[in-house]
Design a protein around this motif. Structure first.
Motif, PDB file in Angstrom:
ATOM      1  N   ARG A  39      85.666  -7.268  54.028  1.00  0.00           N
ATOM      2  CA  ARG A  39      86.825  -6.922  53.197  1.00  0.00           C
ATOM      3  C   ARG A  39      86.410  -6.779  51.744  1.00  0.00           C
ATOM      4  NH1 ARG A  39      91.439 -10.890  55.644  1.00  0.00           N
ATOM      5  NH2 ARG A  39      91.810  -9.720  57.562  1.00  0.00           N
ATOM      6  N   LEU A  40      85.521  -7.649  51.315  1.00  0.00           N
ATOM      7  CA  LEU A  40      85.072  -7.574  49.919  1.00  0.00           C
ATOM      8  C   LEU A  40      84.282  -6.291  49.677  1.00  0.00           C
ATOM      9  CD1 LEU A  40      84.095 -11.290  49.197  1.00  0.00           C
ATOM     10  CD2 LEU A  40      86.257 -10.093  48.776  1.00  0.00           C
ATOM     11  N   ALA A  41      83.495  -5.883  50.666  1.00  0.00           N
ATOM     12  CA  ALA A  41      82.747  -4.627  50.535  1.00  0.00           C
ATOM     13  C   ALA A  41      83.719  -3.456  50.425  1.00  0.00           C
ATOM     14  CB  ALA A  41      81.802  -4.453  51.721  1.00  0.00           C
ATOM     15  N   THR A  48      95.470  -2.795  50.359  1.00  0.00           N
ATOM     16  CA  THR A  48      96.265  -3.193  51.523  1.00  0.00           C
ATOM     17  C   THR A  48      95.312  -3.408  52.679  1.00  0.00           C
ATOM     18  OG1 THR A  48      98.185  -1.956  50.742  1.00  0.00           O
ATOM     19  CG2 THR A  48      98.128  -2.512  53.083  1.00  0.00           C
ATOM     20  N   PHE A  49      95.195  -4.668  53.109  1.00  0.00           N
ATOM     21  CA  PHE A  49      94.292  -4.990  54.207  1.00  0.00           C
ATOM     22  C   PHE A  49      95.062  -4.979  55.522  1.00  0.00           C
ATOM     23  CE2 PHE A  49      92.332  -7.115  50.522  1.00  0.00           C
ATOM     24  CZ  PHE A  49      91.041  -6.601  50.603  1.00  0.00           C
ATOM     25  N   LEU A  50      94.445  -4.400  56.535  1.00  0.00           N
ATOM     26  CA  LEU A  50      95.059  -4.379  57.869  1.00  0.00           C
ATOM     27  C   LEU A  50      93.990  -4.663  58.924  1.00  0.00           C
ATOM     28  CD1 LEU A  50      97.229  -1.097  57.641  1.00  0.00           C
ATOM     29  CD2 LEU A  50      98.032  -3.457  57.364  1.00  0.00           C
ATOM     30  N   LEU A  78      97.234  -8.961  57.280  1.00  0.00           N
ATOM     31  CA  LEU A  78      97.953  -7.807  56.771  1.00  0.00           C
ATOM     32  C   LEU A  78      98.641  -8.158  55.458  1.00  0.00           C
ATOM     33  CD1 LEU A  78      99.918  -7.035  60.106  1.00  0.00           C
ATOM     34  CD2 LEU A  78      97.496  -6.700  59.724  1.00  0.00           C
ATOM     35  N   PHE A  79      98.217  -7.560  54.370  1.00  0.00           N
ATOM     36  CA  PHE A  79      98.889  -7.814  53.090  1.00  0.00           C
ATOM     37  C   PHE A  79      98.474  -6.805  52.038  1.00  0.00           C
ATOM     38  CE2 PHE A  79      95.304  -9.751  50.748  1.00  0.00           C
ATOM     39  CZ  PHE A  79      94.465 -10.124  51.795  1.00  0.00           C
ATOM     40  N   SER A  80      99.348  -6.668  51.043  1.00  0.00           N
ATOM     41  CA  SER A  80      99.046  -5.827  49.873  1.00  0.00           C
ATOM     42  C   SER A  80      98.903  -6.716  48.655  1.00  0.00           C
ATOM     43  CB  SER A  80     100.184  -4.832  49.606  1.00  0.00           C
ATOM     44  OG  SER A  80     100.248  -3.866  50.627  1.00  0.00           O
TER      45      SER A  80
END
Ligand code: UD2
Ligand code: MN
Length: 581
Positions: A212-214, A225-227, A314-316
């Motif tokens: 996710r950091l990459a 926004t991660f999913l 899941l979040f923004s």
């Protein structure tokens, strides 16, 4: 299907610190259009429709309008409209044999269109909500490791089809070093149809957290926004998330996570009014708001819900804010615990986490991880959680360790890595204490700081323990009419028996008992004690090879260790207050 209704006059909420131009409606659901479309489609598959074409307003909440963003290409396809799919009798075996490719029904997933329609499960008020028309753009980040082809595609299509183009900067696919050939060979070709999709290949396995950091590092949107990579975004999912982040940049917005059945791939609506919580030892869960809370706060089913912790996937979040917070602790490995870390960090350092009921995303919950952990799964998650506990929980970390993780304290063989940077970050950000968090954000959590406390009564001699001021030994004394400070002991979650920073310790030689500086990593300072408010029990020196118990001298004023005897009242002790079993 994004409507910018210029012909209406909107009163703008005046709570935004930012400039406001005018507002647009979130993916509206004009009922007449839904009905017309339904009637045109027809067919018995569409069971949610109301064929009369008219309905009373009071009936509206019962109707789940169909996703209009994405008119199904094939009305009769398996799983269309989010319905359950059925494996034909002659394909059962095949379907079972493919289960472990993703730990869900991979066979059925393949039969279902990658862009199927799903029922619009939003509370009715959502379609009438307004959002600013100058919302920031988001990068949607999917990290995946050996994701099933059909679900990965369906995830991406749901974002492309159901996000207003002017709000979607890009879709980043971060491949966390997958081993499957289809992901290596076909993905670029398939995704080249969609200019907004970018693929990032990690050369070595990063684990979900560092992957996710990459992704975040190369993201161009103002909001991240991660999913998860096996989801389906519902109608109007994005606007309300961005609206919340826009209104308050330290607000982290989560959609309601609905369920895509792992067995039949149906899209299942979840109950309203649920928030993310944790129980000891930092186990994530859901909790339904009580009717009292709903009434007291005059809440509607479309109102944001404050969450002590987020589920994680899941979040923004405002990109700059994510970096101000120091992102995730990069020392967390592979999977697990990062949702706790980020949640504590957000709340304790001035932000907030909300579930936004108008934003809904389906997720396949799986019984097992379809990928390997480089080390063992249990050890990886434990280690991550211990890092979180050490950095964020202050004195409450004893509750974490005491609920099943005592073995982590001994640190033999378990290296949780260096924490200096994380601890410094917490200082630099001026974050509040964990007790502030418990009091203000999660008051319902039962978190007594010790299991028992107060003067400790011996059941044989009926006198209380006393810590001598001049000697290291423990003494026994008549209970005075007032409680002496040096009669006050704690029995802690990590099973130490202590007064302030001094712990009761069995003498290394002989049968005496002494006080020594507390150190939670020393197993010889642990005592087993099972009393409750009504039952009394022993104090067993845990590390002794033979079971030895603390016993009061029947005549004198001292205590000593002796082989445990079940019925001996001089070996039974009771603290004045018990807070937990
Ligand atoms: C939940 C979260 C998940 C994460 C996890 C705890 C939801 C819906 N899901 O578990 O996002 O917060 O709790 O850490 O809230 N992945 C990689 N590399 C890895 C391992 C996983 O890229 O080494 C990907 C994986 O392909 C998936 C995502 O990370 O897209 C989350 O993994 P999961 O679906 O196995 O986690 P889940 O839903 O059980
Ligand atoms: Mn998942």
């Amino acid at each position: 299907f994004y409507m910018n209704s210029k012909d209406k006059q909107y009163t703008v909420r005046n709570t935004s610190p930012r400039s406001i131009t005018h507002m647009a409606q979130v993916s509206p659901k004009p009922l007449q259009m839904v009905e017309d479309q339904l009637n045109q489609w027809g067919g018995e598959q569409v069971q949610l429709q109301n064929s009369t074409g008219r309905r009373r307003a009071s009936e509206r909440h019962k109707v789940m309008a169909l996703d209009m963003t994405n008119r199904p290409r094939d009305m009769r396809a398996v799983g269309q409209f989010g319905q359950a799919a059925v494996v034909p009798p002659d394909r059962q075996e095949e379907s079972w044999s493919r289960w472990s490719e993703g730990y869900f029904n991979v066979f059925l997933s393949e039969q279902i269109p990658v862009d199927r329609a799903i029922p619009d499960t939003r509370p009715p008020a959502c379609a009438e909500n307004l959002v600013h028309d100058d919302l920031p753009m988001t990068s949607v980040i999917f990290c995946f490791m050996d994701e099933v082809w059909s679900t990965l595609l369906r995830s991406v299509h749901s974002v492309l089809n159901r996000s207003p183009p002017h709000l979607l900067k890009e879709v980043l696919l971060v491949d966390d070093c997958s081993t499957k050939d289809y992901l290596k060979e076909k993905l670029e070709a398939y995704m080249s149809q969609f200019p907004k999709v970018r693929i990032i290949r990690l050369k070595e396995r990063h684990g979900l957290i560092r992957a996710r950091l990459a992704g975040a590092a190369v993201a161009k949107g103002d909001v991240l926004t991660f999913l998860d990579s096996h989801i389906e975004c519902n109608v109007g999912w994005l606007e309300p998330l961005l609206e919340q982040v826009y209104m308050e940049r330290k607000r982290v917005a989560c959609p309601v996570i609905e369920v895509i059945s792992d067995k039949d791939m149906s899209y299942v609506m979840v109950d309203n009014f649920q928030k993310g919580i944790f129980k000891w030892p930092l186990v994530f869960g859901w909790s339904t708001l009580s009717q009292d809370v709903i009434k007291k706060n005059n809440m509607n089913d479309s109102d944001p819900i404050r969450c002590p912790v987020m589920a994680g996937g899941l979040f923004s979040i405002d990109k700059q804010y994510f970096y101000e917070l120091g992102t995730y602790d990069p020392g967390l490995d592979v999977w697990g615990g990062e949702n706790m870390e980020l949640s504590f960090k957000i709340w304790m350092c001035g932000g907030e986490i909300e579930i936004i009921p108008c934003s809904r995303v389906g997720h396949i919950f799986r019984g097992e991880n379809p990928y390997k952990f480089p080390k063992n799964r249990q050890k990886t998650v434990e280690r991550n959680l211990a890092r979180v506990a050490e950095v964020w929980l202050d004195e409450y970390k004893e509750l974490f360790y005491g609920h099943g993780y005592l073995h982590l304290l001994d640190r033999n063989g378990m290296d949780i890595g260096n924490l200096t940077e994380q601890i410094q970050l917490r200082k630099k950000l001026g974050c509040k204490s964990f007790s502030w968090y418990l009091e203000n954000i999660y008051p319902e959590l039962e978190a007594p700081i010790v299991k028992a406390e107060g003067p400790v009564l011996n059941m044989g001699i009926r006198k209380c323990l006393l810590k001598s001021e001049t000697r290291t030994e423990l003494l026994i004394q008549w209970m005075p009419s007032f409680v002496l400070q040096n009669q006050h002991f704690n029995y802690s979650w990590v099973r130490t028996f202590r007064q302030d920073a001094s712990c009761v310790s069995p003498h290394k030689t002989g049968t005496g008992v002494a006080m020594e500086p507390c150190d939670n990593t020393k197993p010889h300072l642990r005592w087993l004690h099972k009393s409750t408010q009504v039952l009394t029990d022993h104090l067993i020196a845990e590390a002794s090879p033979q079971q030895v118990c603390l016993e009061a001298e029947p005549e004198g004023g001292g205590v000593f260790l002796k082989a445990c005897e079940a019925a001996n009242p001089f070996q039974k002790w009771q603290f004045t207050h018990y807070y937990a079993q």
